[in-house]
Design a protein around this motif. Structure first.
Motif, mmCIF file in Angstrom:
data_model
loop_
_atom_site.group_PDB
_atom_site.id
_atom_site.type_symbol
_atom_site.label_atom_id
_atom_site.label_comp_id
_atom_site.label_asym_id
_atom_site.label_seq_id
_atom_site.Cartn_x
_atom_site.Cartn_y
_atom_site.Cartn_z
ATOM 1 N N UNK A 2 32.362 40.573 51.407
ATOM 2 C CA UNK A 2 32.385 40.012 50.055
ATOM 3 C C UNK A 2 32.908 41.023 49.032
ATOM 4 N N UNK A 3 33.868 41.819 49.438
ATOM 5 C CA UNK A 3 34.594 42.650 48.490
ATOM 6 C C UNK A 3 34.117 44.074 48.322
ATOM 7 N N UNK A 4 32.919 44.390 48.804
ATOM 8 C CA UNK A 4 32.380 45.753 48.695
ATOM 9 C C UNK A 4 32.449 46.266 47.255
ATOM 10 N N UNK A 5 32.011 45.440 46.319
ATOM 11 C CA UNK A 5 32.030 45.786 44.893
ATOM 12 C C UNK A 5 30.751 46.541 44.549
ATOM 13 N N UNK A 6 30.832 47.687 43.854
ATOM 14 C CA UNK A 6 29.618 48.426 43.487
ATOM 15 C C UNK A 6 28.627 47.544 42.750
#
Length: 393
Positions: free
Chosen positions: A125-129
């Motif tokens: 799912x994008x590895x968004x912080x």
């Protein structure tokens, strides 16, 4: 800044990481004042570990104050108080226009074959912080953040990030109607809130099953009829006795992929720690490592012609489904990540001083960010009455 970071299975730490910066014209930087710990966060240090990277910043239930805005932001200003939805949606694409923000076409992870990106989650799912941190970069500043009023404590609004819309969608997908009956499996934060919403929306009979004493006590105090068991035979017999032998109109599975109750699935999840992550990634996308006890209980418990709503997250790809049984009972099933903005207009008017859903007292623990590792373990082990934990930088 300080942030909660992933370092491996069962290994959560608080580290110093770079401060977020404006990258796109419509970005905003939010100083976090509260961020929830979700049951889905526990998945990241267990079965979903193959999709994580050391140093990933966790957390997808944040709120705070806008401290910086990009040159293209017109709807927010520095000092505004906002809640950040857990799914990252543009608000303007075709999917968002349909109220399917969790499938946002702008942030879909097409290379992984998954939907909209999520804050603080896996590479799927994008590895968004994420937002268990002092600051968070939030894209789509004109359409994504939910602006909320000054005054009440964070507890009044923070659950708009995930708990409230997820539970609201679970009840809506269950087709709960005034005078109807619903069974909720699992009384964690989502299941607990789902019982409150179902009752608020007029269900005449709200039943729930769990085994954790503190969870049962909370639900019972809210007027929910509870069963201290999750064994399928116990649950099915109990709900049929409560519903003239038919079963409830709807069942909400608020459990998802916990290994408890299925020795085989528990073994598979633990064994995954011994297999290289690259291999487990492939295994989990083509096979199943979930336990199906809650879902199978829902299928047996719901009345013929009833509805099952899945809000608990499942991670396997080919877990066996009793399709013959489902077809014979004419069961309708709905599921998916919550479309946060789809439900905000319905929920926000309820977050008043009257507090009909009990959000002001929903949290059981408010913990400094630095104590996140201990808070994770307490929540994971269901110790000290931990049902909902809020981290406060």
């Amino acid at each position: 800044m300080r942030a909660v970071t992933w370092h491996g299975r069962d290994d959560v730490r608080v580290d110093t990481v770079p401060d977020p910066e404006i990258k796109d014209p419509t970005d905003v930087i939010v100083q976090i004042t509260s961020s929830g710990v979700c049951g889905s966060d526990l998945h990241l240090i267990e079965v979903m570990a193959p999709f994580m990277t050391i140093g990933d910043v966790l957390g997808h239930e944040p709120m705070g104050v806008v401290r910086e805005v990009g040159p293209g932001v017109t709807e927010l200003k520095v000092g505004d108080r906002v809640v950040v939805p857990f799914n990252i949606s543009c608000g303007t694409c075709w999917m968002c226009d349909q109220g399917l923000q969790s499938q946002c076409e702008t942030t879909q992870n097409r290379e992984q074959g998954f939907g909209a990106s999520l804050f603080g989650y896996t590479k799927l799912y994008g590895q968004v912080p994420g937002g268990q941190a002092e600051y968070l970069r939030v894209p789509f500043g004109n359409t994504l953040p939910i602006k909320v009023p000054e005054g009440p404590a964070d507890d009044r609004f923070v659950y708009l990030s995930d708990v409230l819309p997820t539970a609201w969608q679970a009840v809506q997908y269950a087709g709960v109607v005034p005078g109807g009956s619903v069974l909720v499996l699992g009384l964690g934060p989502i299941g607990d809130m789902a019982t409150r919403i179902a009752k608020h929306l007029g269900a005449s009979q709200v039943l729930a099953a769990d085994t954790v004493p503190e969870r049962l006590a909370r639900a019972r105090a809210n007027g929910i009829d509870v069963l201290d068991s999750t064994e399928q035979a116990d649950v099915v017999a109990w709900v049929r006795d409560k519903t003239d032998g038919r079963g409830p109109d709807a069942v909400i599975d608020a459990v998802g992929m916990e290994a408890h109750g299925s020795p085989g699935a528990k073994f598979a999840q633990k064994a995954s720690a011994l297999v290289p992550d690259a291999i487990m990634e492939k295994v989990m996308t083509v096979a199943g490592a979930d336990r199906m006890a809650a879902l199978n209980t829902a299928i047996e418990a719901v009345r013929r012609g009833g509805t099952i709503s899945l809000s608990g997250v499942y991670g396997g790809a080919t877990d066996p489904m009793p399709l013959m049984r489902m077809f014979d009972k004419q069961i309708e099933m709905r599921m998916g990540q919550a479309n946060v903005w789809r439900w905000v207009p319905d929920i926000l008017p309820l977050l008043t001083d009257a507090d009909p859903l009990g959000v002001d007292s929903f949290a059981t623990h408010r913990v400094p960010l630095e104590q996140a590792p201990q808070a994770y373990e307490t929540f994971r082990q269901k110790q000290d009455g931990a049902v909902k934990v809020l981290l406060q930088p």
